[in-house]
Motif scaffolding. Structure first.
Motif, mmCIF file in Angstrom:
data_model
loop_
_atom_site.group_PDB
_atom_site.id
_atom_site.type_symbol
_atom_site.label_atom_id
_atom_site.label_comp_id
_atom_site.label_asym_id
_atom_site.label_seq_id
_atom_site.Cartn_x
_atom_site.Cartn_y
_atom_site.Cartn_z
ATOM 1 N N SER A 49 4.578 -7.670 4.006
ATOM 2 C CA SER A 49 5.413 -8.159 3.210
ATOM 3 C C SER A 49 6.704 -8.972 4.173
ATOM 4 O O SER A 49 6.614 -10.512 3.674
ATOM 5 C CB SER A 49 6.310 -7.338 2.865
ATOM 6 O OG SER A 49 5.687 -6.352 1.926
ATOM 7 N N GLN A 90 6.534 -7.261 -4.810
ATOM 8 C CA GLN A 90 6.248 -6.211 -4.959
ATOM 9 C C GLN A 90 6.794 -5.212 -6.326
ATOM 10 O O GLN A 90 6.093 -5.018 -7.290
ATOM 11 C CB GLN A 90 6.551 -5.572 -3.863
ATOM 12 C CG GLN A 90 4.835 -4.452 -3.582
ATOM 13 C CD GLN A 90 4.927 -3.911 -2.567
ATOM 14 O OE1 GLN A 90 6.065 -4.520 -1.587
ATOM 15 N NE2 GLN A 90 4.384 -2.163 -1.312
ATOM 16 N N GLU A 171 0.895 -6.963 -2.989
ATOM 17 C CA GLU A 171 0.222 -6.074 -3.398
ATOM 18 C C GLU A 171 0.111 -5.420 -5.499
ATOM 19 O O GLU A 171 1.055 -5.355 -5.758
ATOM 20 C CB GLU A 171 1.771 -5.049 -3.089
ATOM 21 C CG GLU A 171 0.803 -4.236 -1.287
ATOM 22 C CD GLU A 171 1.099 -2.763 -1.491
ATOM 23 O OE1 GLU A 171 1.267 -2.121 -2.067
ATOM 24 O OE2 GLU A 171 1.679 -3.030 0.075
HETATM 25 MG MG MG Z 1 4.792 -4.153 1.868
#
Ligand code: MG
Ligand code: ADP
Length: 260
Positions: A49, A90, A171
């Motif tokens: 991330s 996310q 994700e």
């Molecule tokens: Mg992550």
């Protein structure tokens, strides 16, 4: 698969990022080109991330730079970047009860500017994105009242409405049911075939094998591998990344893993 010649390229050169004394990423260089459908793998906390946020210009690296079509990201305005580069985070919790249509409409901000009404082209892009993500029936619903999987599809629709040629997704299939996972992976693959550059983090090696044409692997702050998924992802890699022993099963053209 067609490999389009044109489209923006995103390039990272020698990125280093640390939080205080703790090194998170080091020596990261990569490219996302038109036609790429890249899976970014790495254990929890590997820095996936963080890397996406640096590639988007949301975090500044301590060393190295990110180039968007040859221009340093740090010298470009937010709107300029947003026309080429979209982000599917996310999770996202808006502070206002926006409808799905309004959230997807936010994808048009780089074109309309704040506070301006959407024009015909904007509405066309929004409607197409709702259709592509199979969420036309949710258009009038309040975003915060949706399930996690439905929200995820709304955020992807917002990125599609933005019509940026490079899309970074964190994700994206987490929280989606089996059917929506399959459809989303297929959709990302089709976008890449149409000349989009896609980079998506995932926790599922099988998905990288099935639907990506490149795999990037982050391990202990460094890029352990960057190559064709079948050349990169095997039982040894899974054991190294996730500390689990698996047996690799080949049913060509598929490869999957079972506990050993
Ligand atoms: Mg992550
Ligand atoms: P991944 O997405 O691969 O799970 P992250 O990029 O979220 O990994 O995190 C990489 C590392 O940086 C982790 O060790 C995480 O704990 C740390 N980290 C990320 N964001 C912060 C933050 N805001 N403050 C402190 N540590 C952070």
């Amino acid at each position: 698969m067609s490999t389009p010649a044109s489209g923006p390229v995103l390039e990272a050169r020698g990125l280093r990022y640390a939080l205080g004394p703790r090194s998170i990423l080091d020596g990261i260089s990569l490219r996302v080109r038109p036609g790429d459908c890249i899976a970014l793998l790495g254990a929890n906390g590997a820095g996936k991330s963080t890397l996406l946020k640096i590639l988007l210009g949301l975090l500044r690296p301590q060393a190295g730079e990110v180039l968007l079509d040859g221009a340093s990201l740090s010298g470009l305005g937010r709107r300029e970047v947003a026309r080429q580069l979209a982000y599917v985070p996310q999770s996202h919790t808006p502070s206002f009860p926006f409808t799905v249509m309004q959230i997807v409409g936010q994808g048009r901000l780089p074109f309309t500017g704040l506070g301006r009404a959407l024009g015909t082209d904007d509405w066309r892009a929004v409607s197409q994105a709702l259709v592509d993500m199979h969420i036309e029936h949710l258009a009038g619903r309040v975003y915060t009242e949706l399930s996690g999987g439905e929200r995820q599809r709304v955020l992807i629709a917002r990125a599609l409405a933005q019509q940026a040629r490079l899309i970074l997704l964190d994700e994206p299939i987490t929280g989606l049911d089996y059917g929506h996972q399959r459809r989303l992976l297929d959709h990302l693959q089709r976008l890449a075939e149409r000349g989009y550059g896609i980079l998506a983090t995932t926790h599922r090696p099988e998905h990288a094998l099935e639907s990506a044409n490149r795999a990037l692997v982050l391990h202990q702050g460094r890029l352990l591998a960057d190559g064709a998924p079948r050349a990169v992802i095997d039982a040894g890699l899974i054991e190294q990344l996730y500390q689990v022993k698996v047996r690799q099963i080949e049913v060509l053209p598929h490869r999957f893993f079972v506990p050993s």
